[in-house]
Design a protein around this motif. Structure first.
Motif, PDB file in Angstrom:
ATOM      1  N   ASP A   8      48.480  40.100  38.798  1.00 41.01           N
ATOM      2  CA  ASP A   8      47.793  39.022  39.528  1.00 41.01           C
ATOM      3  C   ASP A   8      46.345  38.825  39.087  1.00 41.01           C
ATOM      4  O   ASP A   8      45.633  37.989  39.663  1.00 41.01           O
ATOM      5  CB  ASP A   8      47.802  39.319  41.039  1.00 41.01           C
ATOM      6  CG  ASP A   8      49.219  39.313  41.591  1.00 41.01           C
ATOM      7  OD1 ASP A   8      50.085  38.656  40.968  1.00 41.01           O
ATOM      8  OD2 ASP A   8      49.471  39.987  42.625  1.00 41.01           O
ATOM      9  N   ALA A   9      45.905  39.607  38.129  1.00 44.36           N
ATOM     10  CA  ALA A   9      44.483  39.544  37.716  1.00 44.36           C
ATOM     11  C   ALA A   9      44.102  38.121  37.301  1.00 44.36           C
ATOM     12  O   ALA A   9      44.837  37.467  36.573  1.00 44.36           O
ATOM     13  CB  ALA A   9      44.249  40.503  36.557  1.00 44.36           C
ATOM     14  N   GLU A  10      42.964  37.683  37.788  1.00 45.44           N
ATOM     15  CA  GLU A  10      42.455  36.349  37.400  1.00 45.44           C
ATOM     16  C   GLU A  10      41.260  36.556  36.489  1.00 45.44           C
ATOM     17  O   GLU A  10      40.142  36.780  36.965  1.00 45.44           O
ATOM     18  CB  GLU A  10      41.992  35.587  38.636  1.00 45.44           C
ATOM     19  CG  GLU A  10      43.101  35.062  39.508  1.00 45.44           C
ATOM     20  CD  GLU A  10      42.510  34.375  40.738  1.00 45.44           C
ATOM     21  OE1 GLU A  10      41.707  33.442  40.592  1.00 45.44           O
ATOM     22  OE2 GLU A  10      42.832  34.830  41.851  1.00 45.44           O
ATOM     23  N   ILE A  11      41.497  36.515  35.179  1.00 47.41           N
ATOM     24  CA  ILE A  11      40.412  36.746  34.214  1.00 47.41           C
ATOM     25  C   ILE A  11      40.181  35.463  33.428  1.00 47.41           C
ATOM     26  O   ILE A  11      41.096  34.941  32.798  1.00 47.41           O
ATOM     27  CB  ILE A  11      40.765  37.895  33.247  1.00 47.41           C
ATOM     28  CG1 ILE A  11      41.058  39.183  34.033  1.00 47.41           C
ATOM     29  CG2 ILE A  11      39.622  38.134  32.257  1.00 47.41           C
ATOM     30  CD1 ILE A  11      41.676  40.292  33.192  1.00 47.41           C
ATOM     31  N   SER A  12      38.957  34.970  33.490  1.00 43.51           N
ATOM     32  CA  SER A  12      38.619  33.778  32.714  1.00 43.51           C
ATOM     33  C   SER A  12      37.453  34.138  31.786  1.00 43.51           C
ATOM     34  O   SER A  12      36.955  35.264  31.805  1.00 43.51           O
ATOM     35  CB  SER A  12      38.218  32.636  33.649  1.00 43.51           C
ATOM     36  OG  SER A  12      37.139  33.065  34.461  1.00 43.51           O
TER      37      SER A  12
ATOM     38  N   LYS B  51      39.902  40.898  42.646  1.00 41.58           N
ATOM     39  CA  LYS B  51      38.861  39.855  42.585  1.00 41.58           C
ATOM     40  C   LYS B  51      38.920  39.133  41.242  1.00 41.58           C
ATOM     41  O   LYS B  51      39.192  39.763  40.212  1.00 41.58           O
ATOM     42  CB  LYS B  51      37.475  40.503  42.702  1.00 41.58           C
ATOM     43  CG  LYS B  51      37.216  41.126  44.058  1.00 41.58           C
ATOM     44  CD  LYS B  51      35.810  41.687  44.110  1.00 41.58           C
ATOM     45  CE  LYS B  51      35.584  42.401  45.431  1.00 41.58           C
ATOM     46  NZ  LYS B  51      34.543  43.409  45.351  1.00 41.58           N
ATOM     47  N   PRO B  52      38.633  37.820  41.228  1.00 39.88           N
ATOM     48  CA  PRO B  52      38.599  37.110  39.941  1.00 39.88           C
ATOM     49  C   PRO B  52      37.404  37.575  39.105  1.00 39.88           C
ATOM     50  O   PRO B  52      36.396  38.009  39.658  1.00 39.88           O
ATOM     51  CB  PRO B  52      38.436  35.639  40.350  1.00 39.88           C
ATOM     52  CG  PRO B  52      37.953  35.663  41.755  1.00 39.88           C
ATOM     53  CD  PRO B  52      38.327  36.969  42.370  1.00 39.88           C
ATOM     54  N   TYR B  53      37.533  37.483  37.783  1.00 45.11           N
ATOM     55  CA  TYR B  53      36.420  37.900  36.919  1.00 45.11           C
ATOM     56  C   TYR B  53      36.240  36.906  35.783  1.00 45.11           C
ATOM     57  O   TYR B  53      37.200  36.564  35.079  1.00 45.11           O
ATOM     58  CB  TYR B  53      36.667  39.300  36.341  1.00 45.11           C
ATOM     59  CG  TYR B  53      35.508  39.780  35.518  1.00 45.11           C
ATOM     60  CD1 TYR B  53      34.301  40.124  36.129  1.00 45.11           C
ATOM     61  CD2 TYR B  53      35.580  39.868  34.123  1.00 45.11           C
ATOM     62  CE1 TYR B  53      33.200  40.542  35.383  1.00 45.11           C
ATOM     63  CE2 TYR B  53      34.496  40.284  33.369  1.00 45.11           C
ATOM     64  CZ  TYR B  53      33.305  40.621  34.010  1.00 45.11           C
ATOM     65  OH  TYR B  53      32.211  41.023  33.274  1.00 45.11           O
TER      66      TYR B  53
ATOM     67  N   ALA C 177      39.897  43.407  38.572  1.00 46.47           N
ATOM     68  CA  ALA C 177      41.350  43.196  38.699  1.00 46.47           C
ATOM     69  C   ALA C 177      41.949  44.170  39.706  1.00 46.47           C
ATOM     70  O   ALA C 177      42.777  43.792  40.543  1.00 46.47           O
ATOM     71  CB  ALA C 177      42.021  43.349  37.341  1.00 46.47           C
TER      72      ALA C 177
ATOM     73  N   ARG D 142      45.770  42.664  32.467  1.00 41.89           N
ATOM     74  CA  ARG D 142      46.801  41.779  33.067  1.00 41.89           C
ATOM     75  C   ARG D 142      48.159  42.462  33.116  1.00 41.89           C
ATOM     76  O   ARG D 142      48.944  42.272  34.043  1.00 41.89           O
ATOM     77  CB  ARG D 142      46.916  40.477  32.270  1.00 41.89           C
ATOM     78  CG  ARG D 142      45.803  39.506  32.560  1.00 41.89           C
ATOM     79  CD  ARG D 142      46.124  38.126  31.982  1.00 41.89           C
ATOM     80  NE  ARG D 142      44.914  37.335  31.887  1.00 41.89           N
ATOM     81  CZ  ARG D 142      44.187  37.163  30.781  1.00 41.89           C
ATOM     82  NH1 ARG D 142      44.577  37.721  29.628  1.00 41.89           N
ATOM     83  NH2 ARG D 142      43.092  36.444  30.798  1.00 41.89           N
TER      84      ARG D 142
END
Ligand code: SER
Length: 353
Positions: A296-300, A234-236, A230, A291
């Motif tokens: 803007d964190a992209e956590i899936s 970068k997405p994680y 994050a 988050r």
């Protein structure tokens, strides 16, 4: 093993009082060497399989390249150093070890056996007890299922010792080896004068999170990876379910615990192996905190069932009352302080630098 003198920053000095740190290039090695230096140690000899990182060199009396698996290590060290303390950090972590379990056993157990033998030989050679500090792991536990994990509460040092990973098996084996070297080494030998040449002290660490480095090859890595991804924009994809819970501590608390145990009065220590806890957020809570700091964190979530099963076999919390009582374990960071005072500000500062 080859101790390559060409990588020694100060080769040629002999039999100086020495604190040996193995696994110097790892994230724990970095944290510990800096802390020892800041505490005034000028006797550090750092060992790693690869040439020691440049930033470590000014803090070490010598930096050596060598493989702990090579048993000639013991003989070379014996001739050259008077080792008083060993911090044996070198290991292959749990995920990495599952890809080559036999090699992991060689490094994690064979390497530790070599270092214990070195400690015993050193003690016999200079007549003083050698302190041996060993990081074991929450991976030493193996809880059979999630229902038992929920019921287990704060797991004590003697419970659920059926690890499911090669790394956990190795750590448990090393705990026993350390206890053997301290209390029973060569118990039938005619020339044995006394036990106690090796003063083995061990902490079972929970997952460790650093603001400055990311671990490699562990299974508790989902929390530090989520945070550092994050921060780097970068997405994680997290490899465990959001409800997954194990204890974590910050790197400064991990380092301080090891130093505090090293400094403890032996007569106060009632065990060889101590649990330490910290805070136990679920993976989902970690994601929410991350988050909050990095909107803007992209956590899936993309569950890796095999790695999930490993984390599910580790306790959600541990009973560390013996560490608190015997050597004053007291972490600086709870969950809030860990993120608000240590992780987020330092990660931001590093990103801006
Ligand atoms: N951090 C370690 C691992 O994940 C557990 O001690 O392998």
């Amino acid at each position: 093993m080859s101790v390559d003198p060409s990588t020694s920053t100060e080769a040629g000095r002999s039999r100086q009082s020495t604190t040996l740190v193995t696994g110097a290039n790892g994230e724990f090695g970095h944290g510990l060497i800096r802390a020892l230096w800041e505490a005034g140690h000028r006797d550090i000899v750092a060992l790693d399989l690869r040439e020691c990182d440049a930033e470590l060199r000014p803090m070490c009396r010598e930096t050596l390249t060598g493989d702990i698996v090579d048993d000639k290590l013991v003989d070379r060290f014996l001739a050259s150093y008077e080792i008083t303390t060993i911090f044996h950090l070198a290991a292959l972590l749990s995920t990495r070890s599952e890809f080559n379990p036999e090699a992991a056993h060689q490094v994690n157990v064979g390497g530790t056996l070599n270092l214990l033998r070195l400690a015993a030989n050193q003690a016999a050679s200079h007549g003083e007890v050698v302190k041996f500090l060993f990081p074991s792991s929450i991976a030493a536990y193996g809880i059979p299922d999630l229902e038992a994990k929920a019921k287990a509460g704060r797991v004590g040092e003697g419970e659920f010792l059926e690890p499911t990973t090669m790394y956990g098996v190795n750590k448990l084996e090393c705990e026993h080896l350390g206890r053997y070297y301290m209390q029973h080494y060569r118990q039938l030998a005619k020339d044995r004068t006394s036990a106690g040449g090796v003063d083995f002290r061990c902490i079972r660490f929970p997952g460790v999170i650093s603001a400055f480095t990311v671990p490699t090859g562990g299974t508790s890595d989902f929390a530090p990876e989520m945070l550092h991804a994050a921060a780097a924009g970068k997405p994680y994809a997290c490899f465990v379910r959001p409800d997954t819970t194990i204890p974590f501590i910050t790197m400064p608390d991990a380092v301080q615990a090891l130093q505090r145990l090293a400094a403890a009065d032996r007569s106060k220590l009632t065990r060889c192996v101590y649990n330490i806890g910290g805070f136990s957020p679920s993976a989902g809570e970690v994601a929410d905190i991350v988050r909050g700091a990095f909107p803007d964190a992209e956590i899936s979530t993309q569950v890796d069932e095999a790695r999930q099963a490993i984390v599910d076999s580790w306790p959600a919390d541990v009973d560390d009352s013996a560490a608190v009582r015997d050597w004053g374990y007291r972490p600086m960071h709870d969950l809030d302080k860990a993120f608000a005072e240590y992780l987020i500000p330092n990660i931001r500062r590093t990103a801006e630098a």
